[in-house]
Design a protein around this motif. Structure first.
Motif, PDB file in Angstrom:
ATOM      1  N   ASP A 248      20.779 -11.509   5.847  1.00 36.17           N
ATOM      2  CA  ASP A 248      20.037 -10.355   6.373  1.00 36.17           C
ATOM      3  C   ASP A 248      20.746  -9.032   6.170  1.00 36.17           C
ATOM      4  O   ASP A 248      20.098  -7.987   6.064  1.00 36.17           O
ATOM      5  CB  ASP A 248      19.759 -10.540   7.868  1.00 36.17           C
ATOM      6  N   LYS A 283       7.986 -20.673   6.055  1.00 38.12           N
ATOM      7  CA  LYS A 283       8.663 -20.082   7.208  1.00 38.12           C
ATOM      8  C   LYS A 283       7.870 -20.369   8.478  1.00 38.12           C
ATOM      9  O   LYS A 283       6.652 -20.205   8.523  1.00 38.12           O
ATOM     10  CB  LYS A 283       8.823 -18.568   7.031  1.00 38.12           C
ATOM     11  N   LYS A 285       7.582 -19.528  12.588  1.00 37.62           N
ATOM     12  CA  LYS A 285       7.943 -18.527  13.594  1.00 37.62           C
ATOM     13  C   LYS A 285       8.891 -19.150  14.615  1.00 37.62           C
ATOM     14  O   LYS A 285       8.661 -20.258  15.106  1.00 37.62           O
ATOM     15  CB  LYS A 285       6.682 -18.005  14.276  1.00 37.62           C
ATOM     16  N   ASN A 286       9.977 -18.444  14.937  1.00 35.30           N
ATOM     17  CA  ASN A 286      10.929 -18.998  15.884  1.00 35.30           C
ATOM     18  C   ASN A 286      10.576 -18.592  17.324  1.00 35.30           C
ATOM     19  O   ASN A 286       9.655 -17.812  17.555  1.00 35.30           O
ATOM     20  CB  ASN A 286      12.376 -18.620  15.523  1.00 35.30           C
ATOM     21  N   GLU A 289      10.288 -14.781  18.441  1.00 35.83           N
ATOM     22  CA  GLU A 289       9.328 -13.913  17.757  1.00 35.83           C
ATOM     23  C   GLU A 289       7.983 -13.925  18.476  1.00 35.83           C
ATOM     24  O   GLU A 289       7.556 -14.958  19.001  1.00 35.83           O
ATOM     25  CB  GLU A 289       9.144 -14.388  16.298  1.00 35.83           C
ATOM     26  N   ASP A 290       7.344 -12.771  18.458  1.00 41.21           N
ATOM     27  CA  ASP A 290       6.007 -12.658  19.075  1.00 41.21           C
ATOM     28  C   ASP A 290       4.960 -13.346  18.229  1.00 41.21           C
ATOM     29  O   ASP A 290       5.056 -13.416  17.011  1.00 41.21           O
ATOM     30  CB  ASP A 290       5.643 -11.178  19.262  1.00 41.21           C
TER      31      ASP A 290
END
Length: 290
Positions: A248, A283, A285-286, A289-290
């Motif tokens: 990142d 991917k 969503k973790n 996360e919204d």
């Protein structure tokens, strides 16, 4: 497709540091030549640093393939890496480990790792290894001594074996005076630079490692962004940051252009190591996360 050009795997750590044993323990710790060190993130609790655990990190971060290099402190992992490549041939390229006074292997491997900064003899004596790698169409992964101590010799070897692909690791030991001399070697068509360990070298600054990003830009000015490749140095750097963070700081940087990021993270390594497009996990969503 993102490629990690510098990572490590082992089934059992049994290496050496300054002639003293390095042995994996539990909770991610190792006996490091008589000193207790956190060698792995604690979730790798049993001392094993497996391909399956790494693939889970790669899939989560969206990384398609990785180059597995080696180090004396982990011990020779040739046998384990052959099983890794057999199980996941599209995802990994593997290096055998050159050890002084020991035979080194080429069959089944993509490259040969030379820990040049730890050699007891002159780098010139590795000329037969370079010759063998060129003949077998393997690449050389090499970590040089700090600064410009070995750059002159390596330049002569580069000139002697112009068809041999050579990847210089640890981004030329970028925080040490004279690092630019290692980067200059990538002006030769067959030499590339990979950034494995760059977050370790800039650890005191820590995330988001703006100085590391500026060093990447400086290196790009020296040899061209098309000669630079991202590497995480997984799993040791994951004792301080997550695997995703090691990526990142590049993907979220506003100093690098999108073209820079594509070359650094994807196309340069795909070309150098011969990766092809890989379908990776979608991917998910973790939980934060919204």
């Amino acid at each position: 497709m993102i490629i990690d050009a510098h990572a490590h795997l082992w089934n059992k750590q049994q290496g050496l540091v300054n002639g003293k044993p390095v042995v994996g323990l539990y909770g991610g710790r190792s006996d490091f030549g008589g000193e207790l060190r956190q060698m792995l993130p604690p979730y790798l609790y049993d001392g094993r640093n497996t391909a399956e655990a790494f693939l889970a990190n790669m899939d989560y971060a969206g990384v398609g393939g990785s180059v597995i290099t080696q180090e004396y402190i982990d011990g020779n992992q040739d046998e384990y890496l052959l099983t890794v490549k057999s199980g996941y041939p599209e995802r990994f390229r593997i290096c055998s480990l050159y050890e002084e006074q020991e035979n080194y292997r080429v069959k089944g491997f993509d490259g040969i790792k030379i820990c040049a900064g730890r050699l007891s003899h002159d780098l010139y004596s590795c000329s037969p290894i370079f010759q063998k790698a060129e003949k077998e169409n393997l690449f050389i992964s090499i970590d040089l001594a700090e600064g410009n101590a070995q750059t002159k010799i390596l330049e002569e070897l580069v000139q002697s074996f112009p068809k041999l692909k050579i990847a210089i690791g640890h981004f030329g030991m970028v925080t040490v005076k004279g690092w630019e001399e290692q980067i200059k070697l990538a002006r030769y068509p067959n030499v590339y630079i990979e950034s494995g360990g760059i977050t370790w070298l800039f650890h005191k600054e820590f995330y988001p490692y703006e100085s590391a990003v500026r060093a990447i830009l400086t290196a790009g000015e020296i040899c061209g962004m098309d000669k630079l490749m991202w590497g995480s140095d997984y799993p040791r750097t994951m004792t301080a940051i997550t695997y995703l963070m090691s990526l990142d700081f590049v993907t979220k940087s506003k100093l690098l252009t999108e073209e820079d990021k594509t070359m650094f993270l994807e196309t340069n390594a795909m070309k150098f190591y011969g990766f092809h497009e890989i379908k990776i996990a979608e991917k998910v969503k973790n939980m934060v996360e919204d």
